[in-house]
Structure formats: structure tokens, C-alpha cells
Design an enzyme around this catalytic site. Structure first.
Site, PDB file in Angstrom:
ATOM      1  N   ASP A   1      -6.770  -6.215   3.920  1.00 40.70           N
ATOM      2  CA  ASP A   1      -5.894  -5.054   4.156  1.00 40.70           C
ATOM      3  C   ASP A   1      -6.170  -4.645   5.352  1.00 40.70           C
ATOM      4  O   ASP A   1      -7.194  -4.155   6.038  1.00 40.70           O
ATOM      5  CB  ASP A   1      -6.271  -4.167   2.521  1.00 40.70           C
ATOM      6  CG  ASP A   1      -5.885  -2.830   3.256  1.00 40.70           C
ATOM      7  OD1 ASP A   1      -4.974  -2.438   3.895  1.00 40.70           O
ATOM      8  OD2 ASP A   1      -6.472  -1.900   2.068  1.00 40.70           O
TER       9      ASP A   1
ATOM     10  N   ASP B   1      -4.343   3.104  -2.255  1.00 40.91           N
ATOM     11  CA  ASP B   1      -5.804   3.960  -1.783  1.00 40.91           C
ATOM     12  C   ASP B   1      -6.572   5.318  -2.233  1.00 40.91           C
ATOM     13  O   ASP B   1      -5.014   6.197  -2.266  1.00 40.91           O
ATOM     14  CB  ASP B   1      -5.745   4.038  -0.314  1.00 40.91           C
ATOM     15  CG  ASP B   1      -4.757   2.921   0.787  1.00 40.91           C
ATOM     16  OD1 ASP B   1      -6.104   1.593   0.365  1.00 40.91           O
ATOM     17  OD2 ASP B   1      -4.355   2.287   0.674  1.00 40.91           O
TER      18      ASP B   1
ATOM     19  N   MET C   1     -11.604   4.755  -2.120  1.00 40.21           N
ATOM     20  CA  MET C   1     -12.396   5.441  -0.217  1.00 40.21           C
ATOM     21  C   MET C   1     -13.371   7.008  -0.445  1.00 40.21           C
ATOM     22  O   MET C   1     -12.702   7.404  -0.494  1.00 40.21           O
ATOM     23  CB  MET C   1     -11.561   4.719   0.700  1.00 40.21           C
ATOM     24  CG  MET C   1     -11.309   3.284   0.474  1.00 40.21           C
ATOM     25  SD  MET C   1      -9.983   3.522   2.238  1.00 40.21           S
ATOM     26  CE  MET C   1      -8.712   3.832   1.346  1.00 40.21           C
TER      27      MET C   1
ATOM     28  N   SER D   1       0.843  -1.441   0.159  1.00 42.12           N
ATOM     29  CA  SER D   1      -0.281  -0.067   0.387  1.00 42.12           C
ATOM     30  C   SER D   1       1.107   1.676   0.514  1.00 42.12           C
ATOM     31  O   SER D   1       1.474   1.618   1.047  1.00 42.12           O
ATOM     32  CB  SER D   1      -1.312  -0.217   1.414  1.00 42.12           C
ATOM     33  OG  SER D   1      -1.661   1.135   1.513  1.00 42.12           O
TER      34      SER D   1
ATOM     35  N   MET E   1      -8.466   8.159  -1.043  1.00 38.97           N
ATOM     36  CA  MET E   1      -9.519   9.224  -0.461  1.00 38.97           C
ATOM     37  C   MET E   1      -9.801  10.764  -0.529  1.00 38.97           C
ATOM     38  O   MET E   1      -8.910  10.762  -0.428  1.00 38.97           O
ATOM     39  CB  MET E   1      -8.843   8.543   1.112  1.00 38.97           C
ATOM     40  CG  MET E   1      -7.704   7.907   1.011  1.00 38.97           C
ATOM     41  SD  MET E   1      -7.080   7.117   3.397  1.00 38.97           S
ATOM     42  CE  MET E   1      -6.841   6.008   3.013  1.00 38.97           C
TER      43      MET E   1
ATOM     44  N   MET F   1     -12.138  -5.823   4.411  1.00 45.98           N
ATOM     45  CA  MET F   1     -11.000  -4.144   5.341  1.00 45.98           C
ATOM     46  C   MET F   1     -10.564  -5.085   6.646  1.00 45.98           C
ATOM     47  O   MET F   1     -11.587  -5.709   7.548  1.00 45.98           O
ATOM     48  CB  MET F   1     -11.987  -2.905   5.395  1.00 45.98           C
ATOM     49  CG  MET F   1     -11.510  -2.323   4.111  1.00 45.98           C
ATOM     50  SD  MET F   1      -9.881  -1.905   3.638  1.00 45.98           S
ATOM     51  CE  MET F   1      -8.840  -0.668   5.019  1.00 45.98           C
TER      52      MET F   1
ATOM     53  N   HIS G   1      -1.026  -1.153  -4.419  1.00 49.22           N
ATOM     54  CA  HIS G   1      -2.460  -0.893  -3.954  1.00 49.22           C
ATOM     55  C   HIS G   1      -2.407   0.441  -3.357  1.00 49.22           C
ATOM     56  O   HIS G   1      -1.501   1.368  -3.091  1.00 49.22           O
ATOM     57  CB  HIS G   1      -2.213  -1.656  -2.398  1.00 49.22           C
ATOM     58  CG  HIS G   1      -4.519  -1.916  -2.332  1.00 49.22           C
ATOM     59  ND1 HIS G   1      -4.394  -2.599  -2.649  1.00 49.22           N
ATOM     60  CD2 HIS G   1      -4.826  -0.609  -1.325  1.00 49.22           C
ATOM     61  CE1 HIS G   1      -5.826  -2.202  -1.787  1.00 49.22           C
ATOM     62  NE2 HIS G   1      -5.540  -1.201  -1.314  1.00 49.22           N
TER      63      HIS G   1
ATOM     64  N   HIS H   1      -7.681   0.850  -5.270  1.00 47.28           N
ATOM     65  CA  HIS H   1      -9.251   1.097  -3.584  1.00 47.28           C
ATOM     66  C   HIS H   1      -9.824   2.422  -4.305  1.00 47.28           C
ATOM     67  O   HIS H   1      -9.172   3.141  -3.279  1.00 47.28           O
ATOM     68  CB  HIS H   1      -8.434   0.622  -3.036  1.00 47.28           C
ATOM     69  CG  HIS H   1      -9.725  -0.015  -1.668  1.00 47.28           C
ATOM     70  ND1 HIS H   1      -9.505   0.668  -0.255  1.00 47.28           N
ATOM     71  CD2 HIS H   1     -11.194   0.196  -1.505  1.00 47.28           C
ATOM     72  CE1 HIS H   1     -10.149   0.665   0.746  1.00 47.28           C
ATOM     73  NE2 HIS H   1     -10.861   0.408   0.101  1.00 47.28           N
TER      74      HIS H   1
END
Length: 218
Positions: free
Chosen positions: A174, A38, A71, A11, A40, A140, A36, A69
Site C-alpha cells: 500500500d 484505512d 492505523m 483504498s 486512522m 507500507m 481497503h 487496516h
């Protein structure tokens, strides 16, 4: 312990963003199977990271698949931008969209793999009617938004139940993954491990990645 081929997806949330290009190359050389990312927005989770323009720059220097991913709230408004930026798989939060079935199909119709994500408090029954159509399920094992959290042990039961639901589809986990937690997570059914702090704080990225992959050995 189940014998499984384990894939590791470091990540970027835990990397040194002042050296992002170097970090990407280093983890790819260390044996990462995916990277990965993330994403956000400061609304769905209490943090902000980066968007499609940064992902496009990562794509230009990275030949490892980008595991994106989302989010974010209203992911349906952004998936095209992330596909165009070079995502290889996009995972969306079941909690963030009203029509996950439609959105998964849209992502797949654009030639990108699609997955569904469950937060710790979201029961596995919520993906019953999506389990066979996705390319990946992501569990998660911490509440999302920040790195460096501890694995929630109760998620092992969820991982087992989801593995029973999805058959051979990739099952990613994760949150709080390290060499001590990984064997139990793999034994429960995971085959893709996301790790941020564990890898990027390790003295050797290669050693950290290989220790996680070894979790699949009996």
C-alpha cells in the site's frame, strides 16, 4: 516478472466521501477483489477517518470483502468492534501493539482473518515469529496517514525478503501504487495491491483496476 494472480483492494481514503455508497458500488462493479478501509485515529497517524459504525453501514451495502487496516493506537481495544461491524480481514500495525501474537490470535478466534503491517522504517525481522501465523502481511510503501504519496523504491527489497519469509500467504502493498509501479511490486512478490488516488482519480475505475491486475501477467 513473476506470473501471479493479482488482487486489487481500492483504498477508500481517496474516494468521494459525499458519495460513499455510490463509490463502493462502483469499485465493486469495476472488479475490486477487496475494499481497503484505512482506519486512522489522529494519534498513530496524523489523520482521522472513520470507525465501526461507518464500517457497519458499508457492510450492509457491500458484498466485496472489507480489508480493514487499523492505523490506531491500542488496536486491542477496538478489534471486537470492527469484527462485529463486518470486517473480513483486520490488519494491525506491528508498531502499535505490545503483544501482536496475542492480538492476531484473538482476531482469528473471532472468525476474522488477521494480518500484520510494517511501516517503511520497520525492518522485516520484526515479524519473523509472526510470519507463518498471519493471513496477510501488508507492507507500507509510503509513510501512512495521507493518500497521494510516491512509492518508496527501497521497499522492493523488503517485499522480496518478506515473500521469502511467508511462502504463499497474501502479501499486500500500500502506497504510491499505479500502473507504472505495480509490475515491479508484483515482481518483488506482492499479490495484493492497494491503490487509492490512482483508481479514484482515473477516468474509468474498471480500466484502472484491470491495469493493476495486468501487472501479474508476464
Amino acid at each position: 516478472m513473476s506470473e501471479r494472480i493479482i488482487k486489487v483492494s481500492p483504498s477508500l481514503l481517496a474516494c468521494d466521501f459525499s458519495r460513499l455508497g455510490e463509490e463502493i458500488r462502483a469499485i465493486a462493479e469495476a472488479g475490486a477483489d477487496m475494499i481497503h478501509c484505512d482506519i486512522m485515529d489522529g494519534h498513530f497517524v496524523p489523520n482521522i477517518t472513520f470507525g465501526p459504525p461507518v464500517l457497519a453501514k458499508l457492510r450492509s451495502i457491500c458484498h466485496v470483502p472489507l480489508d480493514v487496516h487499523l492505523m490506531i493506537e491500542r488496536p486491542e481495544d477496538y478489534v471486537e468492534s470492527f469484527v462485529d461491524a463486518g470486517a473480513d480481514i483486520i490488519t494491525i500495525q506491528i508498531e502499535a501493539t505490545r503483544h501482536p501474537h496475542r492480538l492476531i490470535r484473538r482476531i482469528q478466534d473471532m472468525g476474522c482473518k488477521a494480518g500484520i503491517v510494517l511501516n517503511p522504517g520497520t525492518p522485516e525481522i520484526s515479524i519473523t515469529y509472526l510470519a507463518k501465523m498471519v493471513d496477510m502481511v501488508l507492507v507500507m510503501s509510503v509513510n501512512p496517514g495521507f493518500g497521494g504519496q510516491s512509492f518508496i523504491p527501497e521497499m522492493l527489497t523488503k517485499i522480496r525478503n518478506i515473500r521469502d519469509m511467508i511462502g504463499d500467504i497474501d502479501l499486500e502493498v500500500d502506497g504510491g501504487i499505479d500502473e507504472n509501479v505495480a509490475p515491479a511490486v508484483v515482481d518483488a512478490g506482492a499479490n495484493v495491491l492497494v491503490a487509492g488516488s490512482y483508481i479514484f482519480n482515473h477516468h474509468s475505475y474498471h480500466e484502472a483496476v484491470q491495469l493493476l491486475k495486468a501487472a501479474g501477467n508476464p
